[in-house]
Design a protein around this motif. Structure first.
Motif, PDB file in Angstrom:
ATOM      1  N   ALA A  23       0.838  -1.209   0.000  1.00 14.54           N
ATOM      2  CA  ALA A  23       0.000   0.000   0.000  1.00 14.54           C
ATOM      3  C   ALA A  23       0.868   1.251   0.000  1.00 14.54           C
ATOM      4  O   ALA A  23       0.573   2.227  -0.696  1.00 14.54           O
ATOM      5  N   ALA A  24       1.952   1.217   0.767  1.00 14.00           N
ATOM      6  CA  ALA A  24       2.844   2.372   0.826  1.00 14.00           C
ATOM      7  C   ALA A  24       3.521   2.617  -0.521  1.00 14.00           C
ATOM      8  O   ALA A  24       3.648   3.759  -0.962  1.00 14.00           O
ATOM      9  N   ILE A  25       3.959   1.549  -1.186  1.00 13.19           N
ATOM     10  CA  ILE A  25       4.630   1.696  -2.481  1.00 13.19           C
ATOM     11  C   ILE A  25       3.705   2.345  -3.498  1.00 13.19           C
ATOM     12  O   ILE A  25       4.134   3.136  -4.340  1.00 13.19           O
ATOM     13  N   ARG A  26       2.443   2.041  -3.417  1.00  6.14           N
ATOM     14  CA  ARG A  26       1.462   2.592  -4.366  1.00  6.14           C
ATOM     15  C   ARG A  26       1.119   4.055  -4.069  1.00  6.14           C
ATOM     16  O   ARG A  26       0.460   4.710  -4.873  1.00  6.14           O
ATOM     17  N   ASN A  27       1.569   4.564  -2.957  1.00  4.11           N
ATOM     18  CA  ASN A  27       1.341   5.963  -2.590  1.00  4.11           C
ATOM     19  C   ASN A  27       2.339   6.850  -3.338  1.00  4.11           C
ATOM     20  O   ASN A  27       3.518   6.523  -3.429  1.00  4.11           O
ATOM     21  N   GLU A  28       1.874   7.978  -3.850  1.00  6.91           N
ATOM     22  CA  GLU A  28       2.708   8.846  -4.686  1.00  6.91           C
ATOM     23  C   GLU A  28       3.966   9.369  -3.997  1.00  6.91           C
ATOM     24  O   GLU A  28       5.009   9.490  -4.619  1.00  6.91           O
ATOM     25  N   ASP A  29       3.885   9.712  -2.736  1.00  8.50           N
ATOM     26  CA  ASP A  29       5.049  10.296  -2.060  1.00  8.50           C
ATOM     27  C   ASP A  29       5.890   9.248  -1.319  1.00  8.50           C
ATOM     28  O   ASP A  29       6.777   9.578  -0.547  1.00  8.50           O
ATOM     29  N   PHE A  30       5.636   7.993  -1.610  1.00  6.71           N
ATOM     30  CA  PHE A  30       6.319   6.900  -0.923  1.00  6.71           C
ATOM     31  C   PHE A  30       7.836   7.012  -0.984  1.00  6.71           C
ATOM     32  O   PHE A  30       8.526   6.931   0.028  1.00  6.71           O
ATOM     33  N   HIS A  31       8.387   7.205  -2.179  1.00  2.00           N
ATOM     34  CA  HIS A  31       9.847   7.177  -2.332  1.00  2.00           C
ATOM     35  C   HIS A  31      10.543   8.398  -1.737  1.00  2.00           C
ATOM     36  O   HIS A  31      11.746   8.374  -1.533  1.00  2.00           O
ATOM     37  N   GLU A  32       9.778   9.430  -1.436  1.00  2.00           N
ATOM     38  CA  GLU A  32      10.361  10.581  -0.748  1.00  2.00           C
ATOM     39  C   GLU A  32      10.475  10.315   0.751  1.00  2.00           C
ATOM     40  O   GLU A  32      11.342  10.872   1.416  1.00  2.00           O
ATOM     41  N   LYS A  33       9.587   9.467   1.272  1.00  2.00           N
ATOM     42  CA  LYS A  33       9.514   9.258   2.711  1.00  2.00           C
ATOM     43  C   LYS A  33      10.025   7.902   3.181  1.00  2.00           C
ATOM     44  O   LYS A  33      10.168   7.679   4.373  1.00  2.00           O
ATOM     45  N   THR A  34      10.277   6.994   2.240  1.00  2.00           N
ATOM     46  CA  THR A  34      10.655   5.634   2.613  1.00  2.00           C
ATOM     47  C   THR A  34      11.852   5.160   1.801  1.00  2.00           C
ATOM     48  O   THR A  34      11.925   5.399   0.601  1.00  2.00           O
TER      49      THR A  34
END
Length: 130
Positions: A23-34
């Motif tokens: 679910a987190a990977i599918r979130n748009e800002d995921f790679h900025e925060k994870t």
């Protein structure tokens, strides 16, 4: 031990469930925060979670130098290995134990429950094969 209602048990247990990561990977800002870190050794070449996972074998994990590469915008780090039983929990503990002394205690650090094997069974579309 009894925890207050509403306690995030994944954080207490230091693991992240595959569905939470997907679910987190599918979130748009995921790679900025994870930051996702693959701590496997030679088995890394077969496939990994997303094409943005960092590859740092468990034997090469040095918290101080690793944290120097992590931007302040990052909120969480997720380690994974093949099964989530040895290498990624070790890295999670090593980094977690170092956060306070390295002035990064705000970071949440997890290992992926079930590792890449379980994640790929459930979310093959989020894996990259080489």
């Amino acid at each position: 031990m009894v925890y207050p209602r509403g306690t995030d048990m994944d954080q207490i247990n230091h693991h992240m469930k595959p569905e939470t990561l997907a679910a987190a990977i599918r979130n748009e800002d995921f790679h900025e925060k994870t930051v996702i870190v693959d701590v496997r050794d030679v088995d890394f070449d077969l496939f990994q979670i997303t094409n943005r996972a960092r590859h740092i074998p468990q034997r090469n994990m040095h918290p101080e130098s690793f944290l120097q590469t992590i931007p302040s915008s990052v909120e969480q780090i997720v380690f994974y290995c093949a099964a989530g039983q040895l290498r990624s929990p070790k890295c999670q503990k090593l980094l977690s134990d170092s956060l306070h002394s390295l002035n990064r205690s705000e970071l949440k650090v997890y290992y992926l429950q079930g590792g890449l094997t379980r994640f790929a069974e459930l979310y093959n579309d989020l894996c990259v094969y080489t």
